[in-house]
Design an enzyme around this catalytic site. Sequence first.
Site, PDB file in Angstrom:
ATOM      1  N   VAL A 274       0.830  -1.203   0.000  1.00 29.80           N
ATOM      2  CA  VAL A 274       0.000   0.000   0.000  1.00 29.80           C
ATOM      3  C   VAL A 274       0.867   1.256   0.000  1.00 29.80           C
ATOM      4  CG1 VAL A 274      -1.608   1.366   1.395  1.00 29.80           C
ATOM      5  CG2 VAL A 274      -2.027  -1.078   1.033  1.00 29.80           C
ATOM      6  N   GLU A 275       1.946   1.243   0.774  1.00 28.44           N
ATOM      7  CA  GLU A 275       2.772   2.440   0.918  1.00 28.44           C
ATOM      8  C   GLU A 275       3.562   2.782  -0.343  1.00 28.44           C
ATOM      9  OE1 GLU A 275       3.064   4.697   3.269  1.00 28.44           O
ATOM     10  OE2 GLU A 275       1.580   3.783   4.582  1.00 28.44           O
ATOM     11  N   THR A 276       4.234   1.795  -0.927  1.00 27.22           N
ATOM     12  CA  THR A 276       5.162   2.107  -2.026  1.00 27.22           C
ATOM     13  C   THR A 276       5.107   1.133  -3.196  1.00 27.22           C
ATOM     14  OG1 THR A 276       6.979   0.843  -1.010  1.00 27.22           O
ATOM     15  CG2 THR A 276       6.807   3.191  -0.433  1.00 27.22           C
TER      16      THR A 276
END
Length: 399
Positions: free
Chosen positions: A181-183
Amino acid sequence: MPFLLPVPALVRRRCALLISLTLGLGQTAFASTPLPPPETPIPIVQSPQPGKNRAAPKRPKATAQPKATPSAWPEARALRTYAAHAAAQAWAESLAQQHGLDLTQLQGTLARAHFLPTVQQLVLPAPTVQSKNWALYRSRFIEPRRIQAGVRFWRKHQQDLQRAEQTFGVPAAVIVSIIGVETLYGEHTGRYRVLDALATLAFDFPAAHPRADERQRYFRQELSQFMRMTLGAGIDPLQIRGSYAGAMGLPQFMPSSWVRHAVDFDGDGRVDLFNSVADAIGSVASYFRAHQWQPGLPTHFPVTVAASQTDLDALLAPDILPTFTPSAFEARGAVLGEAARQHAGPLALVELRNGEQAPSYVAGTENFYAITRYNWSSYYAMAVIDLAEAVTREMQSKP
């Protein structure tokens, strides 16, 4: 906390540079250890790799570009640096006194920081009121490309994920999902110079934001930590790139999170959240353990809510903080399943709006709340949970 940074890629291939320090206490050397407790000082290394970084996710455009406080800037505004920014220079003097930093070096570094109007724009709420839409938000993350990338990431780093789960008690699926989700597993680590982003938000946070004072104080604290980490190690802060808010590496840690929760999980004596996947995996797990993740506890339970029969105001008042026992939950009109009724801990009613359609609801546990400590959003937490489940199903369907 010690902070280590490699020199740019060309130089890295010719030599290895390790610079150790203890912030505020002078320089010291640290030997490599297998895995110290999260609070134990260990060297940190960071490789921005600017050529491989990609832009942060796009946000809605504001109708007008925010402006810095007029009195804060000298008349020669075309320079757009913090060389003569009164508040920034006063802050530098205070930081130098508090932590024993070289004032000339600190002010010189700030003088090279650029004011970024784009960053001001990105932190503002959307200019028009739009109904939140869980289905639309979910579709950004629970999609084939990210799921398949998660499967590849899990299979490639299975040993480190298993070790992190055993060490910290955090499921491999949750760690995989957070990084996805983050990167997108390192594809989007950010293109902004972290010094520019943090300086802009520390000294020129847009006044139009509803929590401007609170957020500006937060970013001054993050800038303080970032400056101490880098300048104390003799590293140029302008080398480091991240998100428009100053988050860095595969797990997008802010400077304070890096210092508090990052761990040397590959045992090489340094922390590298840009290039060491093992360190990123261990650090995400360390973060969740520090925020009271409970092994074996579900993140949420199904709940049935009939608006006409449920005291929604009372159940939603604590927001996403687990507050109600299952019996108190049902006493206010929500209907739980048997597993939720047997739950020993508190619950929170989590509302996920669906635009013009009826909202979705779940009963969140303390582990749901723990995920929101990574990003203070119930939509974010539910997306992490759903991606974790989707990747797990794909793993099981194609062993």
